[in-house]
Design a protein around this motif. Structure first.
Motif, PDB file in Angstrom:
ATOM      1  N   GLY B  21      28.563   0.006 -11.179  1.00  0.00           N
ATOM      2  CA  GLY B  21      27.945   0.974 -10.269  1.00  0.00           C
ATOM      3  C   GLY B  21      27.425   0.334  -9.007  1.00  0.00           C
ATOM      4  O   GLY B  21      26.521   0.850  -8.377  1.00  0.00           O
ATOM      5  N   ARG B  34      13.200  -3.137 -15.957  1.00  0.00           N
ATOM      6  CA  ARG B  34      12.430  -1.965 -15.534  1.00  0.00           C
ATOM      7  C   ARG B  34      11.971  -1.107 -16.718  1.00  0.00           C
ATOM      8  O   ARG B  34      10.849  -0.613 -16.721  1.00  0.00           O
ATOM      9  N   GLU B 109       9.570  -0.142   1.516  1.00  0.00           N
ATOM     10  CA  GLU B 109       9.307   1.277   1.258  1.00  0.00           C
ATOM     11  C   GLU B 109       8.119   1.471   0.310  1.00  0.00           C
ATOM     12  O   GLU B 109       7.220   2.272   0.580  1.00  0.00           O
ATOM     13  N   LEU B 228       8.259   0.646  -9.455  1.00  0.00           N
ATOM     14  CA  LEU B 228       8.833   1.406  -8.333  1.00  0.00           C
ATOM     15  C   LEU B 228       9.770   0.550  -7.485  1.00  0.00           C
ATOM     16  O   LEU B 228      10.812   1.027  -7.024  1.00  0.00           O
ATOM     17  N   LEU B 231      13.019   0.217  -9.411  1.00  0.00           N
ATOM     18  CA  LEU B 231      13.769   1.479  -9.386  1.00  0.00           C
ATOM     19  C   LEU B 231      14.373   1.729  -8.001  1.00  0.00           C
ATOM     20  O   LEU B 231      15.538   2.118  -7.872  1.00  0.00           O
ATOM     21  N   ARG B 232      13.589   1.460  -6.967  1.00  0.00           N
ATOM     22  CA  ARG B 232      14.072   1.672  -5.594  1.00  0.00           C
ATOM     23  C   ARG B 232      15.236   0.739  -5.280  1.00  0.00           C
ATOM     24  O   ARG B 232      16.178   1.112  -4.580  1.00  0.00           O
ATOM     25  N   GLU B 234      17.410  -0.441  -7.445  1.00  0.00           N
ATOM     26  CA  GLU B 234      18.604   0.077  -8.133  1.00  0.00           C
ATOM     27  C   GLU B 234      19.190   1.265  -7.367  1.00  0.00           C
ATOM     28  O   GLU B 234      20.407   1.355  -7.178  1.00  0.00           O
ATOM     29  N   VAL B 235      18.315   2.152  -6.918  1.00  0.00           N
ATOM     30  CA  VAL B 235      18.775   3.337  -6.175  1.00  0.00           C
ATOM     31  C   VAL B 235      19.516   2.899  -4.909  1.00  0.00           C
ATOM     32  O   VAL B 235      20.578   3.431  -4.573  1.00  0.00           O
ATOM     33  N   ARG B 238      22.982   1.574  -5.746  1.00  0.00           N
ATOM     34  CA  ARG B 238      23.905   2.652  -6.124  1.00  0.00           C
ATOM     35  C   ARG B 238      24.261   3.522  -4.911  1.00  0.00           C
ATOM     36  O   ARG B 238      25.385   3.978  -4.774  1.00  0.00           O
ATOM     37  N   ARG B 239      23.283   3.739  -4.034  1.00  0.00           N
ATOM     38  CA  ARG B 239      23.528   4.566  -2.843  1.00  0.00           C
ATOM     39  C   ARG B 239      24.557   3.895  -1.930  1.00  0.00           C
ATOM     40  O   ARG B 239      25.513   4.528  -1.481  1.00  0.00           O
ATOM     41  N   PHE B 241      26.742   1.631  -2.781  1.00  0.00           N
ATOM     42  CA  PHE B 241      28.024   1.594  -3.494  1.00  0.00           C
ATOM     43  C   PHE B 241      28.756   2.935  -3.361  1.00  0.00           C
ATOM     44  O   PHE B 241      29.955   2.984  -3.075  1.00  0.00           O
ATOM     45  N   GLN B 242      28.001   4.014  -3.543  1.00  0.00           N
ATOM     46  CA  GLN B 242      28.612   5.342  -3.453  1.00  0.00           C
ATOM     47  C   GLN B 242      29.128   5.618  -2.042  1.00  0.00           C
ATOM     48  O   GLN B 242      30.220   6.163  -1.869  1.00  0.00           O
ATOM     49  N   GLN B 245      32.359   3.785  -1.640  1.00  0.00           N
ATOM     50  CA  GLN B 245      33.433   4.420  -2.401  1.00  0.00           C
ATOM     51  C   GLN B 245      33.960   5.634  -1.647  1.00  0.00           C
ATOM     52  O   GLN B 245      35.164   5.848  -1.551  1.00  0.00           O
ATOM     53  N   GLU B 246      33.024   6.421  -1.096  1.00  0.00           N
ATOM     54  CA  GLU B 246      33.415   7.622  -0.350  1.00  0.00           C
ATOM     55  C   GLU B 246      34.181   7.244   0.914  1.00  0.00           C
ATOM     56  O   GLU B 246      35.144   7.910   1.282  1.00  0.00           O
ATOM     57  N   GLU B 249      37.681   6.434  -0.014  1.00  0.00           N
ATOM     58  CA  GLU B 249      38.478   7.594  -0.414  1.00  0.00           C
ATOM     59  C   GLU B 249      38.876   8.466   0.762  1.00  0.00           C
ATOM     60  O   GLU B 249      39.844   9.223   0.674  1.00  0.00           O
TER      61      GLU B 249
END
Lengths: 44, 253
Positions: B21, B34, B109, B228, B231-232, B234-235, B238-239, B241-242, B245-246, B249
């Motif tokens: 991911g 975490r 942040e 936090l 978690l931030r 990781e987010v 992933r953001r 990475f996405q 990917q987009e 594509e």
């Protein structure tokens, strides 16, 4: 008394709201990745 | 047409995290850490709430003095967030690792959130004791400046888009901004105690029975901070990475 309660309430509410927003965003990204992997395995 | 700078998506550590991911090995490890932190946080929060409730009342200020158990720990969290931003930035400049850049963003942040809460709880305490919400006292003014500096960092990151140039500039900016932390801490002494803000806490400066709630406040908010940031981080991974990917594509135009 009211001031002390307000300080703790604002802190707790902000931290929980921020954590919840992050958790939601994380879950959304994770599910998108899983869906894409699923889709590509079906088509591949 | 060849781009002038190498796209961020082709830098050093972007290679093969697609199966995870978009998380680098370091970020995967942080994600594993975490979960236990979350459970520990729940337990410590309950003990902390009980300790604050049980803490003795201050003879001069009364109940409002209990803001002591939340206000300084928020300040330490803010400092820590900005230190993480500087360390992440330095590691990015040194090793070129994008995960360190993402850690820098996460630290900034969460640090700004803690700094905001410090700037909210402080005036609440001030209103109850000084009779007014704000004073242009050296400590308060430098804290506000610190908040603006790292808020500007976040605005820079959100408006300038991804890329190594932005990351490099932000890393340098994050390191320079750190100068304000020792200034903020020692500003009361620099101004020869003419500040309205109380002096920095020292060992033994708290009243009887106030040490434990203060320690628990630092532990609880410290754990919340770490949770936090992880978690931030990781987010963010992933953001990014996405997004990539987009972009892959999308058909070429």
């Amino acid at each position: 008394m009211g001031y002390a309660i307000a300080a703790y309430f604002v802190t707790a509410a902000a931290l929980v709201a921020y954590g919840a927003a992050l958790a939601r965003e994380n879950a959304r990204h994770r599910s998108t990745v899983v869906q894409k992997a699923h889709r590509s395995s079906n088509t591949g | 047409m060849t781009p002038m700078t190498k796209p961020f998506s082709q830098t050093k550590d972007d290679s093969a995290h697609t199966t995870n991911g978009g998380l680098s090995p370091l970020e995967q490890q942080a994600t594993r850490w975490r979960q236990p932190f979350g459970w520990l946080l729940v337990v410590i929060t309950l003990v902390y709430a009980w300790a604050v409730f049980q803490a003795p009342l201050d003879h001069t200020q009364g109940v409002i003095q209990k803001i002591l158990y939340v206000h300084p720990p928020l300040a330490y969290g803010a400092y820590l967030g900005f230190v993480i931003t500087a360390i992440g930035g330095l590691l990015y400049l040194w090793r070129g690792r994008e995960d360190c850049d993402r850690l820098a963003i996460s630290g900034a942040e969460v640090g700004v959130l803690f700094c905001t809460l410090m700037l909210v709880t402080g005036p609440i305490w001030a209103r109850g004791t000084w009779g007014r919400w704000w004073s242009w006292d050296p400590r308060l003014t430098v804290t506000l400046l610190l908040w603006f500096v790292y808020l500007a960092y976040l605005l820079l990151r959100s408006f300038s888009g991804p890329g190594p140039r932005t990351a490099r500039f932000a890393a340098i900016y994050g390191v320079i901004g750190l100068v304000l932390i020792p200034l903020n801490y020692y500003v009361i002494e620099i101004f020869d105690n003419r500040s309205m803000h109380p002096d920095n806490l020292e060992r033994g400066s708290l009243g009887d029975g106030m040490g434990w709630p203060f320690l628990l406040g630092n532990l609880c908010l410290g754990f919340a901070f770490i949770y936090l940031v992880l978690l931030r981080w990781e987010v963010e991974a992933r953001r990014v990475f996405q997004q990539r990917q987009e972009a892959l594509e999308e058909p070429d135009t």
